[in-house]
Design a protein around this motif. Structure first.
Motif, mmCIF file in Angstrom:
data_model
loop_
_atom_site.group_PDB
_atom_site.id
_atom_site.type_symbol
_atom_site.label_atom_id
_atom_site.label_comp_id
_atom_site.label_asym_id
_atom_site.label_seq_id
_atom_site.Cartn_x
_atom_site.Cartn_y
_atom_site.Cartn_z
ATOM 1 N N GLU A 48 69.118 66.899 73.554
ATOM 2 C CA GLU A 48 68.778 68.312 73.667
ATOM 3 C C GLU A 48 69.663 69.154 72.758
ATOM 4 O O GLU A 48 69.204 70.090 72.097
ATOM 5 C CB GLU A 48 68.926 68.777 75.127
ATOM 6 C CG GLU A 48 68.514 70.220 75.354
ATOM 7 C CD GLU A 48 67.055 70.464 75.075
ATOM 8 O OE1 GLU A 48 66.726 71.583 74.654
ATOM 9 O OE2 GLU A 48 66.248 69.538 75.254
ATOM 10 N N THR A 49 70.946 68.797 72.677
ATOM 11 C CA THR A 49 71.859 69.518 71.797
ATOM 12 C C THR A 49 71.433 69.383 70.343
ATOM 13 O O THR A 49 71.433 70.348 69.576
ATOM 14 C CB THR A 49 73.302 68.994 71.968
ATOM 15 O OG1 THR A 49 73.706 69.206 73.315
ATOM 16 C CG2 THR A 49 74.253 69.713 71.036
ATOM 17 N N GLU A 50 71.041 68.169 69.949
ATOM 18 C CA GLU A 50 70.629 67.934 68.567
ATOM 19 C C GLU A 50 69.339 68.675 68.232
ATOM 20 O O GLU A 50 69.066 68.960 67.070
ATOM 21 C CB GLU A 50 70.446 66.436 68.325
ATOM 22 C CG GLU A 50 71.750 65.644 68.381
ATOM 23 C CD GLU A 50 71.530 64.167 68.138
ATOM 24 O OE1 GLU A 50 70.369 63.738 68.148
ATOM 25 O OE2 GLU A 50 72.515 63.459 67.943
ATOM 26 N N LEU A 51 68.534 68.988 69.254
ATOM 27 C CA LEU A 51 67.258 69.643 69.016
ATOM 28 C C LEU A 51 67.324 71.157 69.229
ATOM 29 O O LEU A 51 66.305 71.832 69.167
ATOM 30 C CB LEU A 51 66.185 69.050 69.944
ATOM 31 C CG LEU A 51 65.764 67.611 69.648
ATOM 32 C CD1 LEU A 51 64.762 67.131 70.685
ATOM 33 C CD2 LEU A 51 65.180 67.490 68.260
ATOM 34 N N THR A 52 68.495 71.680 69.495
ATOM 35 C CA THR A 52 68.628 73.114 69.728
ATOM 36 C C THR A 52 68.653 73.863 68.402
ATOM 37 O O THR A 52 69.540 73.648 67.575
ATOM 38 C CB THR A 52 69.913 73.424 70.506
ATOM 39 O OG1 THR A 52 69.892 72.716 71.750
ATOM 40 C CG2 THR A 52 70.027 74.916 70.776
ATOM 41 N N PRO A 53 67.693 74.764 68.175
ATOM 42 C CA PRO A 53 67.690 75.525 66.914
ATOM 43 C C PRO A 53 68.870 76.499 66.871
ATOM 44 O O PRO A 53 69.425 76.874 67.908
ATOM 45 C CB PRO A 53 66.358 76.283 66.965
ATOM 46 C CG PRO A 53 65.549 75.622 68.035
ATOM 47 C CD PRO A 53 66.537 75.080 69.017
ATOM 48 N N PRO A 54 69.247 76.933 65.676
ATOM 49 C CA PRO A 54 70.278 77.965 65.569
ATOM 50 C C PRO A 54 69.852 79.227 66.324
ATOM 51 O O PRO A 54 68.656 79.462 66.551
ATOM 52 C CB PRO A 54 70.360 78.219 64.054
ATOM 53 C CG PRO A 54 69.831 76.975 63.421
ATOM 54 C CD PRO A 54 68.770 76.473 64.364
ATOM 55 N N GLU A 55 70.807 80.043 66.696
ATOM 56 C CA GLU A 55 70.512 81.259 67.432
ATOM 57 C C GLU A 55 69.509 82.124 66.657
ATOM 58 O O GLU A 55 69.621 82.321 65.456
ATOM 59 C CB GLU A 55 71.800 82.060 67.667
ATOM 60 C CG GLU A 55 71.601 83.298 68.531
ATOM 61 C CD GLU A 55 72.893 84.006 68.831
ATOM 62 O OE1 GLU A 55 72.849 85.080 69.456
ATOM 63 O OE2 GLU A 55 73.962 83.486 68.424
ATOM 64 N N ASP A 99 62.322 81.901 62.269
ATOM 65 C CA ASP A 99 63.454 82.796 62.416
ATOM 66 C C ASP A 99 62.929 84.117 62.985
ATOM 67 O O ASP A 99 62.138 84.808 62.345
ATOM 68 C CB ASP A 99 64.113 83.021 61.046
ATOM 69 C CG ASP A 99 65.385 83.843 61.128
ATOM 70 O OD1 ASP A 99 65.705 84.337 62.220
ATOM 71 O OD2 ASP A 99 66.053 83.981 60.088
ATOM 72 N N GLU A 100 63.375 84.450 64.197
ATOM 73 C CA GLU A 100 62.894 85.664 64.856
ATOM 74 C C GLU A 100 63.865 86.829 64.708
ATOM 75 O O GLU A 100 63.689 87.866 65.349
ATOM 76 C CB GLU A 100 62.656 85.384 66.340
ATOM 77 C CG GLU A 100 61.547 84.374 66.598
ATOM 78 C CD GLU A 100 61.259 84.180 68.069
ATOM 79 O OE1 GLU A 100 62.208 84.361 68.875
ATOM 80 O OE2 GLU A 100 60.113 83.865 68.424
ATOM 81 N N ALA A 101 64.887 86.667 63.893
ATOM 82 C CA ALA A 101 65.867 87.734 63.703
ATOM 83 C C ALA A 101 65.229 88.930 63.000
ATOM 84 O O ALA A 101 64.182 88.815 62.362
ATOM 85 C CB ALA A 101 67.052 87.215 62.889
ATOM 86 N N ALA A 102 65.893 90.055 63.089
ATOM 87 C CA ALA A 102 65.472 91.294 62.415
ATOM 88 C C ALA A 102 64.112 91.782 62.903
ATOM 89 O O ALA A 102 63.423 92.553 62.220
ATOM 90 C CB ALA A 102 65.435 91.096 60.899
ATOM 91 N N GLY A 103 63.719 91.341 64.106
ATOM 92 C CA GLY A 103 62.518 91.873 64.724
ATOM 93 C C GLY A 103 61.209 91.376 64.159
ATOM 94 O O GLY A 103 60.148 91.859 64.519
ATOM 95 N N ARG A 104 61.256 90.418 63.250
ATOM 96 C CA ARG A 104 60.003 89.860 62.721
ATOM 97 C C ARG A 104 60.184 88.369 62.504
ATOM 98 O O ARG A 104 61.293 87.887 62.276
ATOM 99 C CB ARG A 104 59.609 90.530 61.405
ATOM 100 C CG ARG A 104 60.528 90.224 60.246
ATOM 101 C CD ARG A 104 60.052 90.896 58.965
ATOM 102 N NE ARG A 104 60.877 90.521 57.826
ATOM 103 C CZ ARG A 104 60.647 89.458 57.067
ATOM 104 N NH1 ARG A 104 59.623 88.657 57.343
ATOM 105 N NH2 ARG A 104 61.431 89.183 56.032
ATOM 106 N N GLU A 105 59.077 87.653 62.583
ATOM 107 C CA GLU A 105 59.133 86.209 62.393
ATOM 108 C C GLU A 105 59.121 85.850 60.919
ATOM 109 O O GLU A 105 58.387 86.454 60.134
ATOM 110 C CB GLU A 105 57.952 85.524 63.088
ATOM 111 C CG GLU A 105 58.041 85.508 64.597
ATOM 112 C CD GLU A 105 57.016 84.563 65.200
ATOM 113 O OE1 GLU A 105 56.130 84.072 64.453
ATOM 114 O OE2 GLU A 105 57.104 84.295 66.404
ATOM 115 N N ARG A 106 59.938 84.876 60.569
ATOM 116 C CA ARG A 106 59.877 84.309 59.227
ATOM 117 C C ARG A 106 59.930 82.793 59.354
ATOM 118 O O ARG A 106 60.842 82.244 59.979
ATOM 119 C CB ARG A 106 61.045 84.790 58.361
ATOM 120 C CG ARG A 106 60.956 84.239 56.936
ATOM 121 C CD ARG A 106 62.149 84.609 56.099
ATOM 122 N NE ARG A 106 62.026 84.054 54.757
ATOM 123 C CZ ARG A 106 62.992 84.047 53.853
ATOM 124 N NH1 ARG A 106 64.170 84.594 54.130
ATOM 125 N NH2 ARG A 106 62.798 83.504 52.658
#
Length: 301
Positions: free
Chosen positions: A144-151, A207-214
């Motif tokens: 599970e740790t290895e599959l955890t995406p970055p924040e 990547d869901e940062a900055a309020g939009r998906e990339r």
């Protein structure tokens, strides 16, 4: 080379059967998916040179203008048919490269005899999924740790709305790749129309940062036979390099394969890509075969 419109349904069926006979004998396919998929089209886009004896094809070559592949029936070898096919290919396309899948001894001899030199090598790599499955059972926390995406990132299945973003990531990730980098919307649609395609086997990291998906990367799985899954394509946008997304996507692909009941995974990777090959080796993949791309140093006039 024979023109595409000369390949009627019956001839295309014969060539598929010949390709299957060659693969059965050699233990490896002489033709890639592109050559055989083209045979299924009402009007094939590419070119085929076919040698016929007693009404049946005994050897043929496929060429899309950039690369070529060829195969000869096991019962008709050592008769110069490979050289005849190469001559016809080079008469039309003097600068074309030729793929030898598996780089069998006969292919090496033909390349040497025809004055071809090695241009690229594509590694075939495999991994036994049983130890990974045991790890999931015994220590799921580690996996599970290895599959955890970055924040700020999530992994999910592909949706049709992801198409443009995925093609953009693919183009950026494979900008210097002569085949994969050319994937466009029609080719992508054609792949998704194949019998083996399932949306949940195309995993994307967003990547869901900055309020939009990339869309930052993806891994695409392809069932090839019972119990075996191919990591068909894995790409990470250059903007996200160095964040271990490649390792994350490899593990995502392997665990997804295990959950489907697969016991083995396989893939093809450019043998000169040390970063990619080392990443796969760290996940247990072993180099077990090589496809070789040959070119003529000086194209014939």
């Amino acid at each position: 080379m024979s023109q595409p419109m000369e390949l009627d349904h019956e001839r295309a069926h014969q060539l598929r059967a010949l390709a299957a006979r060659i693969e059965e004998h050699d233990g490896i396919a002489a033709f890639g998916a592109a050559a055989l998929t083209d045979l299924d089209r009402p009007e094939p886009r590419d070119e085929y040179a076919v040698i016929v004896q007693d009404g049946e094809p005994v050897a043929f070559a496929w060429c899309d203008g950039a690369s070529a592949e060829l195969g000869v029936h096991p019962d008709h070898r050592r008769a110069g048919l490979g050289s005849r096919l190469l001559t016809e290919v080079y008469d039309r396309h003097p600068s074309v490269g030729v793929w030898a899948h598996g780089t069998l001894p006969a292919a090496r001899r033909l390349a040497e005899r025809e004055g071809l030199s090695i241009d690229r090598e594509l590694w075939f790599m495999e991994v036994d999924l049983t130890p990974i499955e045991e790890l999931i059972t015994q220590d799921p926390g580690q996996v599970e740790t290895e599959l955890t995406p970055p924040e700020g990132m999530v992994i999910r299945a592909f949706t049709p709305e992801d198409e443009d973003a995925l093609l953009e990531v693919n183009a950026a990730a494979f900008a210097h790749h002569p085949e994969q980098g050319q994937l466009d919307a029609p080719a992508f649609a054609e792949l998704r129309a194949q019998d083996w395609f399932e949306p949940h086997l195309l995993r994307v990291v967003v990547d869901e940062a900055a309020g939009r998906e990339r869309l930052a990367g993806f891994v695409w799985l392809k069932p090839v036979r019972p119990g075996v899954i191919e990591l068909f394509v894995l790409g990470v946008h250059p903007d996200y390099q160095g964040r271990r997304l490649g390792t994350l996507l490899i593990r995502e692909g392997l665990v997804t394969a295990i959950n489907m009941g697969a016991t083995r995974a396989e893939l093809y990777v450019d043998g000169a890509d040390d970063v990619a090959t080392h990443s796969y080796e760290r996940q247990g993949f072993q180099h077990t075969g090589t496809d070789t791309h040959y070119v003529r140093e000086t194209p014939l006039a």
